[in-house]
Design an enzyme around this catalytic site. Structure first.
Site, PDB file in Angstrom:
ATOM      1  N   GLY A 332       0.955  -1.179   0.043  1.00 42.90           N
ATOM      2  CA  GLY A 332       0.005   0.107   0.163  1.00 42.90           C
ATOM      3  C   GLY A 332       0.861   1.310  -0.088  1.00 42.90           C
ATOM      4  CB  SER A 333       0.233   4.568   1.155  1.00 45.83           C
ATOM      5  OG  SER A 333      -1.294   4.844   0.632  1.00 45.83           O
TER       6      SER A 333
END
Ligand SMILES: [Zn+2]
Length: 757
Positions: A332-333
């Site tokens: 993810g981020s």
């Protein structure tokens, strides 16, 4: 003098050396087999020969080498072996029922076994010379068994054979890293498996000839092959850091209702040495069959019979897994650290470049636009702000500027296509589409740029990010640092290894500064620790392998960061797999993983010798350690406090301080009054702790002071924002505590945006 293992328990070097000397003297190395032969030749009497053949025991006793100790980097023992004994009998020598009963009853009593079973085993092994009645008995049973042999003159039938047993002094601690050994002493999990050869050593043997009285004939008839003990292993792991990591991780697992376990890794960014590595819930190495995860316990509770056995077995294997290395996740981020590094290094973006986020971005080849987690969009922003906001359209734009080939090449360079070769067993590889599929369009690139639709291991992720923290140098992650012999001599020393320079040190420095802004004023704000410079990035990733309709709310929330931001020493990754607490839209890295990371940093950074630097005027800067003022003349006490800048009030009209509030040696806010009692001891009153959760630092402080309590601040506590609220307090509301107790209150920024897709 008898030197058999039965009596001395252990063949020490002195005896072995003496034996070698005597053997050399008498030439018995050649003589032992010859002596046996002589018996056969010389003895003419057939019946006597038979009797001798049975009675003349040549016992071949294996001496287990001592398995090496596993130490943390400060030489605290994490796994060690202790001497134990196998209680053995010679069934062939037990000729009468009476003798068999005597031995069975006696041993059964001492060893807490069933006498009938012992007797049956001796009977059914009647032709054999060796039967282990009980393995690995400890000191108490060992001593009782020896006494039994002496008291009943059973030396002909019973002896004790040295063995070793593995102990893990900390029990449920670093379990998924250390692993354990099987019943026969072989490593089967974790470091015990990985370094089994080095830890094991080489077994020795004793060949003993005995006469009909069971007495060793003489030194000349014994032959020793000394066991060579295993090497001791020193880890890069730090017991204290591991303890901090596990403590906060397991609390967060409970608090956030994590259903698929959580992991944490602490790495020395300069060497790649693992300082801490945990999976939670874990298990007890000394009681490894017990299932510790309450979620799994509940699943097993409904089963029975064969189904239960099968499920229990699967659950045991699952709880032994080192999720930080054996399993993969979508980063993810947190992966935006990598995308930013590539973009900056390739000069397709600078921190001041302008972007506009309208809440989504259209990418050629994708029917639906890629959404930002902020539906109304972040509007106009610089690249730096895009990093702080974790804005998806910004990263998609940068990703497309980098281009498919370059992005792919850098993923290779950061190590995402190969295993890290970390020295723990069972490392998983990443799961990334083959080049053909990836290269089909910009769709993959767009989604890869914010860390979705591919899987990496947590250890790959922290290793890659540590390169950014380490001036662009990708280090080999490792956990063993030294092998030593029993005298402490270093036999082998593991050297840190630079895998490659991935980005320039200039790019790394620029990115570190930006990641500090993420924690200072961005989605990572709740990882902030007042007084310390922390850099990092949050992540809230979906699981692409789940059907679309099941993805909402089933996230991996994580935080990946390092400190101090201006000269990083340690990197930290925490990730919780499917925390199910509260509303799905409140499950995020910023709200769940960042505060956890902050708590871990807050413990580790002072421990590794970093002093906090408080901004002048901040609430935390206004804390001080209380001095001892008891029995001082009042005027002297006042002067001490005045010099410290601590306000106070005096209760009573006396001239000497009889008592004080708070007591000596606690951190108290300088905004609260210290109370000096000059006529009596302080009141022995109990007060009720108020509920300060959801309050601002000022309001929380007032509530506590009004109640006769003091507040110690942790978490995000600068007073720039009205969105900083107390998240937790270490004493529950409603509890009665002595007046003057210091209550720890953790503040978080509740406005931190959700950075889920
Ligand atoms: Zn945005």
């Amino acid at each position: 003098m008898s030197v058999g293992v039965t009596d001395t328990g252990r063949v020490n070097r002195g005896i072995a050396a003496r034996t070698v000397f005597l053997m050399a003297l008498f030439g018995v190395l050649a003589f032992v087999p010859l002596a046996m032969k002589l018996y056969q030749v010389q003895i003419k009497d057939h019946s006597r020969y038979e009797e001798m053949a049975v009675d003349q025991q040549t016992r071949n006793t294996v001496i287990s080498p001592e398995r090496g100790t596993i130490y943390d980097r400060n030489m605290k023992s994490l796994a060690l072996s202790a001497s134990v004994y196998n209680v053995c009998v010679n069934p062939n020598a037990i000729k009468t029922d009476a003798k068999r009963v005597e031995i069975s009853m006696g041993l059964a009593d001492i060893l807490e076994l069933d006498a009938a079973t012992v007797e049956e085993r001796i009977k059914s092994n009647a032709g054999k010379q060796y039967l282990a009645v009980k393995l690995r008995v400890e000191e108490e049973e060992e001593k009782a068994a020896r006494q039994f042999v002496v008291d009943h003159k059973l030396g002909d039938f019973i002896w004790l054979e040295p063995n070793t047993k593995r102990y893990y002094p900390y029990g449920n601690f670093a379990s998924n890293v250390l692993g354990f050994v099987s019943n026969d002493g072989q490593g089967v999990e974790g470091l015990e498996l990985k370094y089994n050869t080095q830890l094991t050593g080489t077994p020795g043997r004793i060949v003993t000839a005995r006469n009909t009285q069971g007495v060793t004939k003489s030194l000349q008839y014994e032959k020793y092959f000394d066991a060579s003990n295993g090497m001791n292993m020193v880890l890069t792991l730090d017991e204290t850091i591991q303890h901090f990591l596990e403590k906060h991780l397991s609390a967060a697992v409970v608090e956030n209702m994590v259903t698929k376990r959580a992991i944490g890794i602490v790495m020395d960014v300069k060497t790649g040495g693992i300082l801490g590595m945990a999976t939670s819930p874990s298990y007890d190495l000394n009681n490894r069959n017990e299932i510790t995860d309450p979620v799994v316990q509940a699943q097993l509770a409904g089963l029975e019979g064969e189904e239960l056995d099968k499920a229990t077995n699967a659950a045991q294997l699952a709880q032994y897994r080192n999720k930080a290395v054996n399993d993969t996740y979508e980063p993810g981020s947190t992966f935006k650290i990598i995308t930013a590094a590539i973009g900056l290094e390739e000069r397709v973006v600078t921190m001041t470049d302008r972007f506009n986020c309208g809440g989504s971005i259209k990418v050629a080849g994708i029917s639906d636009p890629v959404n930002c987690h902020k539906k109304i969009g972040h509007g106009a922003q610089s690249f730096l702000e895009g990093i702080q906001n974790s804005c998806n359209p910004v990263f998609v734009t940068v990703g497309l500027r980098i281009g498919r080939q370059k992005f792919w090449d850098y993923m290779h360079a950061f190590g995402f296509f190969e295993k890290t070769d970390i020295d723990v067993p069972g490392e998983s590889g990443s799961i990334i589409s083959p080049w053909n599929a990836y290269n089909y369009s910009d769709v993959s690139l767009a989604v890869y740029s914010f860390g979705q639709t591919f899987n990496v291991t947590p250890v790959q992720m922290i290793t890659a990010a540590s390169a950014v923290a380490n001036g662009g140098k990708l280090m080999w992650p490792h956990i063993a640092s030294e092998f030593r012999d029993n005298d402490g001599n270093v036999i082998e020393s593991v050297q840190p290894r630079v895998v490659r320079q991935v980005i320039s040190s200039e790019t790394a420095a620029v990115l570190c500064a930006a990641l500090e802004e993420v924690v200072r004023d961005g989605t990572g704000r709740n990882a902030g620790v007042t007084g310390y410079r922390i850099a990092g990035k949050t992540g809230t990733s979906q699981k692409s392998q789940l059907p679309k309709e099941d993805r909402y709310g089933h996230y991996v929330v994580s935080f990946l960061g390092f400190a101090p931001a201006d000269d990083p020493q340690i990197a930290l990754l925490v990730a919780m797999d499917e925390p199910m607490k509260g509303d799905a839209n409140l499950r995020s890295g910023g709200q769940m993983a960042a505060p956890l990371a902050g708590r871990i940093f807050a413990d580790i950074l002072p421990y590794i010798g970093l002093k906090p630097q408080y901004a002048p005027g901040s609430l935390a800067a206004m804390e001080t350690m209380t001095p001892n003022l008891k029995e001082l003349p009042l005027e002297d006490a006042k002067k001490v406090l005045k010099d410290m800048g601590v306000s106070y009030r005096v209760e009573g009209g006396g001239g000497t301080v009889m008592d004080q509030l708070p007591a000596q040696g606690v951190m108290m806010p300088m905004t609260a009054d210290m109370i000096l009692y000059t006529e009596s001891q302080r009141p022995d009153a109990a007060v009720t702790v108020p509920d300060v959760t959801g309050k601002t630092p000022e309001d929380a402080n007032k509530l506590l002071v009004d109640a006769g309590l003091y507040m110690k601040i942790s978490g995000v506590a600068d007073d720039r924002s009205t969105t900083i609220k107390a998240g937790r307090q270490d004493v529950n509301p409603g509890e009665e505590v002595p007046i003057g107790t210091v209550i720890n209150v953790e503040f978080i920024d509740v406005s931190v945006a959700d950075d889920a897709l």
